[in-house]
Design an enzyme around this catalytic site. Structure first.
Site, short mmCIF file in Angstrom:
data_model
loop_
_atom_site.label_atom_id
_atom_site.label_comp_id
_atom_site.label_asym_id
_atom_site.label_seq_id
_atom_site.Cartn_x
_atom_site.Cartn_y
_atom_site.Cartn_z
N LYS A 12 -5.35 -8.62 1.09
CA LYS A 12 -4.20 -7.57 0.10
C LYS A 12 -4.29 -7.63 -1.29
O LYS A 12 -4.53 -6.14 -1.88
CB LYS A 12 -2.82 -8.09 0.39
CG LYS A 12 -1.84 -7.40 0.80
CD LYS A 12 -0.46 -7.97 1.35
CE LYS A 12 -0.22 -8.31 2.61
NZ LYS A 12 0.94 -8.77 2.21
N ASP A 68 4.41 -6.00 2.50
CA ASP A 68 4.78 -7.08 3.71
C ASP A 68 5.00 -6.05 5.26
O ASP A 68 5.08 -4.16 4.59
CB ASP A 68 6.48 -7.71 4.38
CG ASP A 68 6.10 -8.32 5.12
OD1 ASP A 68 4.82 -9.67 5.57
OD2 ASP A 68 6.54 -8.44 6.11
N TYR A 150 -6.12 -6.87 14.73
CA TYR A 150 -5.50 -5.47 15.34
C TYR A 150 -5.74 -3.49 15.59
O TYR A 150 -5.91 -2.63 16.33
CB TYR A 150 -4.31 -5.93 14.43
CG TYR A 150 -3.19 -6.86 15.26
CD1 TYR A 150 -2.89 -6.96 16.35
CD2 TYR A 150 -3.52 -7.92 13.80
CE1 TYR A 150 -2.20 -8.03 16.63
CE2 TYR A 150 -2.67 -8.60 13.39
CZ TYR A 150 -1.75 -9.40 15.00
OH TYR A 150 -1.43 -9.86 15.92
O1 LIG Z 1 1.22 -13.39 1.04
P1 LIG Z 1 1.36 -12.04 1.85
O2 LIG Z 1 1.85 -11.21 1.03
O3 LIG Z 1 2.12 -12.28 2.81
O4 LIG Z 1 -0.19 -12.37 3.16
P2 LIG Z 1 -0.03 -12.12 4.81
O5 LIG Z 1 -1.45 -12.57 4.94
O6 LIG Z 1 1.10 -13.49 4.78
O7 LIG Z 1 0.34 -10.60 4.98
P3 LIG Z 1 1.71 -9.99 5.64
O8 LIG Z 1 2.53 -11.63 5.80
O9 LIG Z 1 2.14 -9.20 5.36
O10 LIG Z 1 0.35 -9.56 7.54
C1 LIG Z 1 0.60 -8.86 6.29
C2 LIG Z 1 -0.61 -8.21 8.56
O11 LIG Z 1 -1.15 -7.07 8.32
C3 LIG Z 1 -2.90 -7.09 9.17
N1 LIG Z 1 -4.20 -6.84 8.38
C4 LIG Z 1 -5.45 -6.91 8.28
N2 LIG Z 1 -6.03 -6.51 8.13
C5 LIG Z 1 -5.78 -5.50 7.20
C6 LIG Z 1 -5.99 -4.24 6.83
O12 LIG Z 1 -6.64 -4.50 6.09
N3 LIG Z 1 -4.63 -3.77 5.89
C7 LIG Z 1 -3.92 -3.57 6.29
N4 LIG Z 1 -3.57 -4.66 7.22
C8 LIG Z 1 -4.42 -5.20 7.64
C9 LIG Z 1 -3.26 -8.49 9.61
O13 LIG Z 1 -3.08 -8.43 10.49
C10 LIG Z 1 -1.99 -9.60 9.06
O14 LIG Z 1 -1.16 -9.74 10.36
#
Ligand SMILES: O=P(O)(O)OP(=O)(O)OP(=O)(O)OC[C@H]1O[C@@H](n2cnc3c(O)ncnc32)[C@H](O)[C@@H]1O
Length: 196
Positions: A12, A68, A150
């Site tokens: 991210k 998020d 997903y």
């Molecule tokens: O530190 P933070 O920013 O919270 O990072 P995180 O990994 O906890 O991130 P989130 O809770 O926002 O969850 C992100 C979701 O996005 C999904 N995801 C995976 N690859 C992605 C991509 O390339 N673009 C967008 N979403 C993605 C992934 O399945 C995660 O379940």
């Protein structure tokens, strides 16, 4: 002044850095020892807000960007939503498999779902702004033998997506790109207001 990206996720982080690269400010990640946040809100906006508020305490004079995102399935009342990354142990592929099992026997017409991304921005003058990106579609019935994540279980239905802004063929994960594109504009506007 610089931009601080409030994420603990390296993929991210790279996506956010890429999306904001034309802004003439340094874009920094969090220090490795920065406390992790508890994503306790029940909305994407609420959790993006928790991320920027936590980081703002350490960097009050910088622009903070938090995001998020997740997958919401209509017939499961929005599940997994904010829990997309952690509703059961294992990988995204394992969790995607579980969702397919939960939807066994449900016809395609009742498998509508959305990928949603909310970006929250905190500016040094106290202004807080949000942007949102959504990809609409359905959870597929026929899925590959080896799931990677997903994206493999999602059939896209966006017909009027901002392809020219994204500059590439759309994918299920473009919700984040759309929210980031708008966030970039919000930052540029804020910087312009500051100098006029
Ligand atoms: O530190 P933070 O920013 O919270 O990072 P995180 O990994 O906890 O991130 P989130 O809770 O926002 O969850 C992100 C979701 O996005 C999904 N995801 C995976 N690859 C992605 C991509 O390339 N673009 C967008 N979403 C993605 C992934 O399945 C995660 O379940």
């Amino acid at each position: 002044m610089k931009i601080i990206v409030a994420t603990w996720n390296d993929v991210k982080l790279e996506q956010i850095q890429m999306a904001l690269k034309e802004i003439p400010l340094d874009i920094a990640s969090l220090p490795k020892d920065m406390e992790d946040v508890k994503e306790t809100a029940n909305t994407f906006k609420g959790n993006a807000q928790i991320k920027i508020e936590t980081v703002k305490r350490y960097y009050p004079n910088d622009i903070i960007v938090g995001e998020d995102s997740g997958l919401s399935i209509d017939i499961l009342e929005g599940f997994p939503g904010v829990k997309t990354a952690r509703f059961s142990p294992g990988s995204d592929a394992d969790r995607a498999q579980l969702l397919i099992e939960k939807l066994k026997g449900v016809p395609l017409s009742r498998r509508a779902a959305q990928f949603t991304s909310v970006v929250a921005l905190a500016f040094p003058d106290g202004i807080v702004l949000h942007s949102k990106g959504t990809m609409n579609g359905w959870i597929a019935k026929d899925i590959p033998d080896r799931l990677k994540g997903y994206g493999d279980i999602f059939l896209l239905s966006n017909d009027k997506v901002l392809t020219e802004q994204l500059e590439h063929t759309i994918s299920p994960y473009d919700h984040r790109q759309i929210a980031l594109f708008q966030a970039k504009q919000l930052i540029i506007d804020w910087l312009e207001r500051k100098t006029t």
